[in-house]
Design a protein around this motif. Structure first.
Motif, PDB file in Angstrom:
ATOM      1  N   GLY A 130      -8.057   1.306   2.781  1.00  0.00           N
ATOM      2  CA  GLY A 130      -6.622   1.538   2.674  1.00  0.00           C
ATOM      3  C   GLY A 130      -5.928   1.928   3.967  1.00  0.00           C
ATOM      4  O   GLY A 130      -6.548   2.366   4.934  1.00  0.00           O
ATOM      5  N   SER A 142     -10.689   1.143  -2.455  1.00  0.00           N
ATOM      6  CA  SER A 142     -10.831   0.104  -3.469  1.00  0.00           C
ATOM      7  C   SER A 142     -12.051  -0.770  -3.163  1.00  0.00           C
ATOM      8  O   SER A 142     -12.187  -1.246  -2.035  1.00  0.00           O
ATOM      9  CB  SER A 142      -9.565  -0.760  -3.509  1.00  0.00           C
ATOM     10  OG  SER A 142      -9.692  -1.796  -4.451  1.00  0.00           O
ATOM     11  N   ARG A 167       0.817  -1.203   0.000  1.00  0.00           N
ATOM     12  CA  ARG A 167       0.000   0.000   0.000  1.00  0.00           C
ATOM     13  C   ARG A 167       0.852   1.253   0.000  1.00  0.00           C
ATOM     14  O   ARG A 167       0.498   2.258  -0.590  1.00  0.00           O
ATOM     15  CB  ARG A 167      -0.945   0.001   1.196  1.00  0.00           C
ATOM     16  CG  ARG A 167      -1.920  -1.157   1.111  1.00  0.00           C
ATOM     17  CD  ARG A 167      -3.073  -0.993   2.062  1.00  0.00           C
ATOM     18  NE  ARG A 167      -3.953  -2.142   1.945  1.00  0.00           N
ATOM     19  CZ  ARG A 167      -4.850  -2.294   1.008  1.00  0.00           C
ATOM     20  NH1 ARG A 167      -5.017  -1.365   0.108  1.00  0.00           N
ATOM     21  NH2 ARG A 167      -5.612  -3.369   0.951  1.00  0.00           N
ATOM     22  N   ALA A 193      -7.200   6.097  -2.256  1.00  0.00           N
ATOM     23  CA  ALA A 193      -6.789   4.887  -1.543  1.00  0.00           C
ATOM     24  C   ALA A 193      -7.910   3.864  -1.432  1.00  0.00           C
ATOM     25  O   ALA A 193      -7.681   2.716  -1.039  1.00  0.00           O
ATOM     26  CB  ALA A 193      -6.295   5.256  -0.145  1.00  0.00           C
ATOM     27  N   THR A 196     -10.843  -0.709   6.894  1.00  0.00           N
ATOM     28  CA  THR A 196      -9.458  -1.097   6.674  1.00  0.00           C
ATOM     29  C   THR A 196      -9.368  -2.616   6.574  1.00  0.00           C
ATOM     30  O   THR A 196     -10.130  -3.328   7.233  1.00  0.00           O
ATOM     31  CB  THR A 196      -8.600  -0.625   7.863  1.00  0.00           C
ATOM     32  OG1 THR A 196      -8.804   0.767   8.073  1.00  0.00           O
ATOM     33  CG2 THR A 196      -7.127  -0.905   7.641  1.00  0.00           C
TER      34      THR A 196
END
Length: 425
Positions: free
Chosen positions: A405, A49, A4, A47, A178
């Motif tokens: 992210g 997805s 990342r 960031a 996250t």
């Protein structure tokens, strides 16, 4: 695990390239001197997805649509960033649709005022359901606490979206959070590298009931047991059990065993009942605690009541002479661990790492009392939660899981431009 950070760096390069105004040879566009305006929070959206959860372009909501968003608390830097992302998504939706006044899509963020209060969050959920929102997005403090409310919401046509933390309820439409397994494993790997793959470590966790806390603990433990044979996780301290930790510590200081403490506590609790008039009276059959034991319990409670949370953490850290590292799984616990090590005067000897990056955490990282941080994307998480909620209302499909992210931050990279874009105070 570090992909990342690499992706974030590549993303920054792409953004830079995208603003240069250069044309392709195929289109032969002429540079006009104008550059597209990139919002300061764009890196937080990039960031996310799948990237559709950073896009409000297809969200043609009806005027007056009501989206209720319920967080875990409202006072920490992390949750203020979540709320900011929620508000930005609402502003973007209304601006695109041209809504104002009573036509505006209402997106309301609510959360418990003080700490992660399960009862208060359930009360907020009850109040919001009574307002009949079109959808509820919730970051459940306890993944099992609201099944009855969720059942009732679904019966009344109010779908549920989750964010920040997983939920055990089967009817959740989408979860924006996250990748806690990857993030915690990254933290464990970094910690083990920092202590040169040898020594004892302690994990400090905010609670024992939330989905993200469980995921992080499980992944942290697995990473160490699978890949770091020279490192031992010797203690896991849950802050929702801090009162019991203090009592146990106080009992040990007075030479009382855990078994004696449990027995005496049970005897003392069973020896008194509420009488019909509200007064306490003794149940002769159950009240078999001796006066000496009762006195010892009073001494234990007196010591425990005088202990701060830092004192309690210090007590458990000092039990491990080979302690080399500590890891906090949220913003408050990483600061708590850092303060405990400062109290022990072991900041230079014991590595302290953890999650999140508000002002206090970044100051501690700069000063050296914290050595590294897994930084989540709370702004992007709040934004994605609103998008997921809107997609649910519109019935245009949702992913089961949206990855919002994270990046790794330490003293070596915290000034990098692509890292700075993801930090918050």
């Amino acid at each position: 695990m570090r992909k990342r950070s690499v992706m974030a760096a590549l993303l920054a390069l792409c953004l830079t390239a995208g603003t240069c105004g250069c044309s392709s040879s195929d289109d032969e566009e002429v540079f006009t001197g104008n550059t597209p305006e990139v919002p300061e929070w764009q890196a937080c959206l990039d960031a996310i997805s799948p990237d559709v959860y950073a896009d409000i372009g297809d969200l043609d909501l009806e005027p007056g649509t009501y989206i209720s968003v319920i967080g875990k608390t409202e006072n920490s830097s992390y949750w203020k960033q979540v709320a900011a992302g929620v508000q930005q998504a609402a502003d973007d939706i209304n601006e695109r649709l041209g809504y104002s006044g009573s036509d505006e899509v209402r997106v309301l963020f609510n959360a418990p005022a003080d700490g992660e209060d399960i009862d208060e969050q359930v009360n907020i959920l009850d109040e919001e359901m009574a307002r009949y929102p079109d959808v509820i997005a919730i970051a459940s403090i306890d993944e099992n606490a609201s099944e009855v409310q969720f059942d009732l919401a679904i019966e009344n046509g109010i779908p549920i979206v989750a964010f920040d933390s997983g939920n055990s309820y089967q009817g959740i439409q989408c979860t924006c959070m996250t990748d806690n397994a990857e993030a915690a494993a990254t933290g464990a790997d970094r910690l083990c590298a920092a202590i040169e793959e040898n020594g004892d470590v302690v994990l400090i966790v905010p609670d024992s009931v939330s989905g993200n806390a469980k995921d992080r603990v499980d992944s942290f433990k697995k990473e160490i047991s699978d890949n770091h044979p020279g490192v031992s996780l010797v203690e896991t301290l849950y802050m929702d059990q801090i009162d019991q930790l203090k009592r146990t510590a106080a009992a040990e200081q007075l030479g009382v065993t855990a078994e004696e403490l449990e027995t005496w506590t049970t005897q003392a609790a069973g020896g008194e009942e509420e009488s019909a008039n509200g007064n306490s009276e003794t149940d002769g059959e159950e009240s078999n605690i001796s006066e000496e034991a009762r006195t010892r319990l009073e001494d234990i409670d007196s010591i425990a009541d005088g202990m701060s949370d830092e004192d309690a953490v210090v007590y458990y850290l000092e039990k491990h002479p080979n302690l080399k590292g500590c890891f906090g799984t949220n913003d408050e616990t990483v600061l708590l661990g850092a303060r405990a090590l400062e109290q022990m005067e072991k900041t230079d000897e014991v590595v302290m790492m953890g999650f999140d990056a508000g002002k206090d955490q970044l100051d501690a990282l700069e000063s050296g009392s914290i050595d590294g941080l897994v930084v989540q994307n709370p702004f992007g998480m709040g934004y994605a939660a609103v998008v997921a909620a809107a997609r649910t209302v519109l019935e245009i499909g949702n992913e089961a899981q949206v990855d919002t992210g994270f990046i790794w931050v330490d003293a070596d990279n915290m000034e990098n431009e692509n890292i700075q874009a993801m930090l918050y105070e």
